[in-house]
Design an enzyme around this catalytic site. Structure first.
Site, PDB file in Angstrom:
ATOM      1  N   CYS A 258       0.822  -1.214   0.000  1.00  0.00           N
ATOM      2  CA  CYS A 258       0.000   0.000   0.000  1.00  0.00           C
ATOM      3  C   CYS A 258       0.853   1.260   0.000  1.00  0.00           C
ATOM      4  O   CYS A 258       0.510   2.262  -0.638  1.00  0.00           O
ATOM      5  CB  CYS A 258      -0.931  -0.006   1.204  1.00  0.00           C
ATOM      6  SG  CYS A 258      -0.079  -0.144   2.798  1.00  0.00           S
TER       7      CYS A 258
ATOM      8  N   HIS B 283      -1.775   1.647   7.234  1.00  0.00           N
ATOM      9  CA  HIS B 283      -2.118   1.553   5.814  1.00  0.00           C
ATOM     10  C   HIS B 283      -1.768   2.859   5.110  1.00  0.00           C
ATOM     11  O   HIS B 283      -2.149   3.943   5.573  1.00  0.00           O
ATOM     12  CB  HIS B 283      -3.616   1.266   5.682  1.00  0.00           C
ATOM     13  CG  HIS B 283      -4.067   0.890   4.310  1.00  0.00           C
ATOM     14  ND1 HIS B 283      -3.410  -0.019   3.509  1.00  0.00           N
ATOM     15  CD2 HIS B 283      -5.145   1.309   3.575  1.00  0.00           C
ATOM     16  CE1 HIS B 283      -4.059  -0.154   2.358  1.00  0.00           C
ATOM     17  NE2 HIS B 283      -5.104   0.644   2.376  1.00  0.00           N
TER      18      HIS B 283
ATOM     19  N   ASN C 275      -7.929   4.600  -2.139  1.00  0.00           N
ATOM     20  CA  ASN C 275      -7.350   3.374  -1.616  1.00  0.00           C
ATOM     21  C   ASN C 275      -6.683   2.592  -2.749  1.00  0.00           C
ATOM     22  O   ASN C 275      -6.659   3.040  -3.902  1.00  0.00           O
ATOM     23  CB  ASN C 275      -8.447   2.542  -0.937  1.00  0.00           C
ATOM     24  CG  ASN C 275      -7.900   1.544   0.068  1.00  0.00           C
ATOM     25  OD1 ASN C 275      -6.693   1.420   0.254  1.00  0.00           O
ATOM     26  ND2 ASN C 275      -8.790   0.813   0.714  1.00  0.00           N
TER      27      ASN C 275
END
Length: 316
Positions: A132, A268, A285
């Site tokens: 990520c 994240h 995202n």
């Protein structure tokens, strides 16, 4: 006679009880079968099927709890419906940890900003790899590089997350095992950034191939924003997207709306792309376009999920 009546009554109650539970189990399994068909899941054994069915049932309880805690958002079964907590943890690759900084926020000083159009509503998917941090760093680099060169309506060149996975090996950044965006910008201060076309994403740790990237751009270092200062982060957002870290532990089943209840362990890496200036920020995202609001999530503007606690941007 009384005993006979009691036995009959108890038998009727037990029959109703078991009928109810059989019906409930059948409904759950029917829902699980629909999930399997919708997301084209397959399991190699009865044991695996039963294990995933139990995970599915557990996730239904988590969804109900999230909907209770977040009345402005909606959570529901999606592609992660058979994932365990351990499975989801593999997607959470930010390694910065908790900051414990107090939030600073003055709502009247926020200017609306929106850069979400730059990617033409396409959202990448990191797969089962804790990369990520590379998607966050790359999205902000390619957006700000485009803006610097006068492209304010769309990104012209997409860059390679795989290069960052393969080539950055530091104390905090280890490819699919997680990392931080600041390491990416330090690396790109000394090495060219290869295009996604020349160095495509594989979603696994590979061998560094810098020879592919001799013609790519660099950055001039980075600017780290004051931790916990929402106004500073959203002021910087007026110049372009911002690489941020969040607590996404409870994000798996988000589908829409504004999340207002979250934990505070940064785990994240994501991209801050938009704020309405008063109620929410929008986060891009890296779990694909089928997740959330076309791959995005909205958070309450007052540092929900810690989005202002670890924010950075590359300099050009």
């Amino acid at each position: 006679m009384k005993t006979l009546v009691l036995v009959v009554a108890v038998s009727a109650v037990l029959a109703a009880y078991y009928a109810y539970n059989v019906s409930e189990d059948q409904m759950l399994e029917s829902g699980f079968q629909t999930f399997i068909n919708t997301y084209e899941k397959s399991y190699g054994s009865v044991e695996e099927y039963n294990f995933r069915f139990e995970a599915y049932k557990s996730n239904l309880n988590k969804i109900a709890e999230e909907n209770r805690k977040n009345p402005q958002a909606h959570f529901a079964i999606n592609q992660f419906g058979d994932f365990t907590d351990a499975d989801m943890k593999k997607l959470l690759g930010y390694r910065g940890g908790k900051t414990n900084q107090p939030t600073k926020f003055t709502p009247t000083d926020v200017t609306p900003a929106d850069w979400s159009h730059l990617w033409k509503n396409t959202v990448k998917n990191q797969g089962i790899c804790g990369s990520c941090w590379t998607f966050s760093a790359t999205a902000v680099f390619e957006a700000r590089h485009a803006i610097k060169n006068g492209y304010t309506t769309e990104i012209k060149t997409f860059y390679s997350e795989q290069e960052l996975i393969d080539c950055i090996k530091t104390k905090d950044s280890q490819g699919c095992n997680g990392g931080i965006a600041t390491d990416a910008y330090e690396f790109l201060n000394h090495h060219q950034f290869c295009s996604q076309e020349l160095y495509p994403y594989q979603g696994i740790d590979g061998t560094c191939q810098l020879d592919k990237c001799a013609a790519g751009p660099n950055d001039d270092g980075r600017t780290d924003l004051p931790s916990g200062d929402v106004n500073a982060v959203l002021t910087e957002l007026t110049n372009g997207p911002v690489a941020v870290a969040v607590d996404a532990t409870r994000w798996a089943f988000y589908t829409s709306g504004i999340v207002t209840d979250c934990d505070n362990e940064l785990n994240h890496g994501v991209t801050l792309t938009k704020t309405d200036g008063s109620n929410f920020v929008q986060i891009r995202n890296s779990w694909g376009p089928a997740w959330g609001e076309s791959g995005n999530i909205r958070l309450g503007i007052n540092n929900v999920c810690g989005f202002a606690d670890s924010a950075t941007v590359p300099k050009f």
